[in-house]
Design an enzyme around this catalytic site. Structure first.
Site, PDB file in Angstrom:
ATOM      1  N   LYS A  35      42.780 -84.355  52.944  1.00  0.00           N
ATOM      2  CA  LYS A  35      44.135 -83.989  53.400  1.00  0.00           C
ATOM      3  C   LYS A  35      45.131 -84.225  52.262  1.00  0.00           C
ATOM      4  O   LYS A  35      44.771 -84.814  51.240  1.00  0.00           O
ATOM      5  CB  LYS A  35      44.493 -84.828  54.627  1.00  0.00           C
ATOM      6  CG  LYS A  35      44.635 -86.310  54.299  1.00  0.00           C
ATOM      7  CD  LYS A  35      44.714 -87.183  55.542  1.00  0.00           C
ATOM      8  CE  LYS A  35      44.923 -88.628  55.135  1.00  0.00           C
ATOM      9  NZ  LYS A  35      44.385 -89.572  56.110  1.00  0.00           N
ATOM     10  N   TYR A 250      69.071 -95.994  31.120  1.00  0.00           N
ATOM     11  CA  TYR A 250      70.203 -96.024  32.049  1.00  0.00           C
ATOM     12  C   TYR A 250      70.481 -97.456  32.509  1.00  0.00           C
ATOM     13  O   TYR A 250      69.545 -98.213  32.778  1.00  0.00           O
ATOM     14  CB  TYR A 250      69.871 -95.190  33.289  1.00  0.00           C
ATOM     15  CG  TYR A 250      69.974 -93.699  33.061  1.00  0.00           C
ATOM     16  CD1 TYR A 250      71.170 -93.119  32.657  1.00  0.00           C
ATOM     17  CD2 TYR A 250      68.874 -92.883  33.266  1.00  0.00           C
ATOM     18  CE1 TYR A 250      71.261 -91.749  32.464  1.00  0.00           C
ATOM     19  CE2 TYR A 250      68.957 -91.513  33.075  1.00  0.00           C
ATOM     20  CZ  TYR A 250      70.158 -90.955  32.677  1.00  0.00           C
ATOM     21  OH  TYR A 250      70.239 -89.603  32.501  1.00  0.00           O
TER      22      TYR A 250
END
Ligand code: PLP
Length: 355
Positions: A35, A250
């Site tokens: 899946k 950042y």
């Protein structure tokens, strides 16, 4: 030159992992769980690598049809069953099998004449899908048709926790439902395949271990004889010398404690790298283990090059896979390996290893 972010897929590792399943659960039939697009590896790619399993388990008719379109002929089981009655003709046309876990689905299949193979899901304690044990006899009676094959299954909540008492309790509940009915049954996910041999029944239902990842808390894949099917790689695209006190990324995410070399890798959270795997998360540069510094940005991240003084632009970087278990990255990012693997779905370009 194209962007160097890739996933290397190793079909030999998948086959080796399947052999481990067969060694651990001798004589049992294997429903390989593919899946979520084969846990991010590609549902068709996984099915082709696995070869001779007895069945595949998927989450939707769309995934099942992709297997049929690739000429995969084994039984394919819809683990959540149909979501609406309009899917029943496709289930017949593509010769799919289905889990039945709610009364709506019982009504759909009771009104549908086709023989089919149906897996009735029993909720023995996970409380996600399935019928309470006392409902099961009536459900089986409603689904019964000449030529139809009915089977029983359940799913464990905590088979990955060694010695967890709820597994014994779920198994006891399942055995009560099964009684002495001549129905085939299936309970074990990867962790139960490895840790709960009493739960193997007629069929086992491994996912994660086929991808070469340990399902057991505190036990490495290597110790279980599993090899990673996926290795996520990219390359250095920039090198810098940053002075002591200089910050990288950042928010000044990492402040250099000394003059040091920093590398920038073409891989970021848009490629599926977890932004929470910040400074200290392991990464391999040229095969040498070093650390991520700061947090990944959208399509780049920074690494500490102090242990790799001769690193150059273009050098290979392994984010996880061979030589660097995804379990380690998941734990640094406070998630589970399953989630990281699934993030590679439709992301980086896949390369299949052939030799
Ligand atoms: C995903 C899934 C599995 C496989 O679980 P793993 O932990 O990956 O082995 C088995 N059964 C069901 C019903 C599942 O949804």
């Amino acid at each position: 030159m194209t962007r160097p972010a890739h996933v290397i897929f190793d079909p030999q590792a998948v086959r080796a992992n399947l052999r481990q399943v067969r060694t651990q659960a001798p004589g049992r039939k294997v429903m390989a769980i593919v899946k979520a697009d084969g846990y991010g590896h590609g549902v068709v790619r996984m099915a082709q690598a696995l070869g001779d399993v007895e069945a595949f388990g998927v989450a939707s008719v769309e995934e099942a049809v992709r297997l049929r379109d690739a000429d995969i002929s084994q039984p394919v089981v819809l683990l959540e069953g149909p979501f609406e009655a309009e899917e029943l003709p496709d289930i017949s046309v593509h010769r799919l099998e289905s889990v039945v876990h709610n009364h709506e689905q019982v009504r759909m299949f009771a009104a549908h004449a086709e023989p089919l193979t149906l897996w009735v899901k029993v909720d023995t304690g996970m409380h996600r899908l399935g019928f309470a044990p006392e409902e099961v006899p009536a459900v089986l009676a409603q689904l019964h048709r000449p030529g139809r094959i009915l089977r029983l299954m359940t799913h464990f909540a905590s088979a990955h926790l060694p010695g967890d008492e709820s597994v014994q309790a779920q198994m006891a509940g399942f055995r009560d439902v099964l009684g002495n009915q001549a129905l085939e049954s299936c309970c074990a996910n990867s962790s139960a395949v490895l840790a709960w041999p009493d739960s193997h029944c007629d069929w086992v239902r491994p996912g994660l271990m086929l991808y070469g990842v340990s399902p057991l808390a505190g036990v490495s894949a290597k110790d279980l004889g599993l090899r990673p099917a996926m290795t996520v790689v990219s390359a250095l695209i920039s090198l810098r010398e940053v002075a002591a006190g200089g910050a990288v990324g950042y928010g000044r995410g990492f402040v250099c404690p000394e003059n040091m070399r920093v590398g920038i890798v073409a891989f970021g959270y848009a490629d599926g790298y977890p932004r929470h795997a910040a400074t200290g998360t392991p990464v391999l540069v040229n095969g040498v283990r070093t650390q991520v510094i700061g947090e990944a940005s959208m399509d780049m991240m920074a690494v500490d090059l102090r242990p790799v003084p001769d690193a150059r632009i273009g050098d290979p970087v392994v984010l996880w896979g061979e030589g660097l278990p995804v379990e380690e990255i998941a734990s640094a990012a406070q998630t589970i390996p399953y989630e990281l693997l699934c993030r590679m779905r439709m992301r980086a370009q896949f390369i299949q290893r052939t030799a």
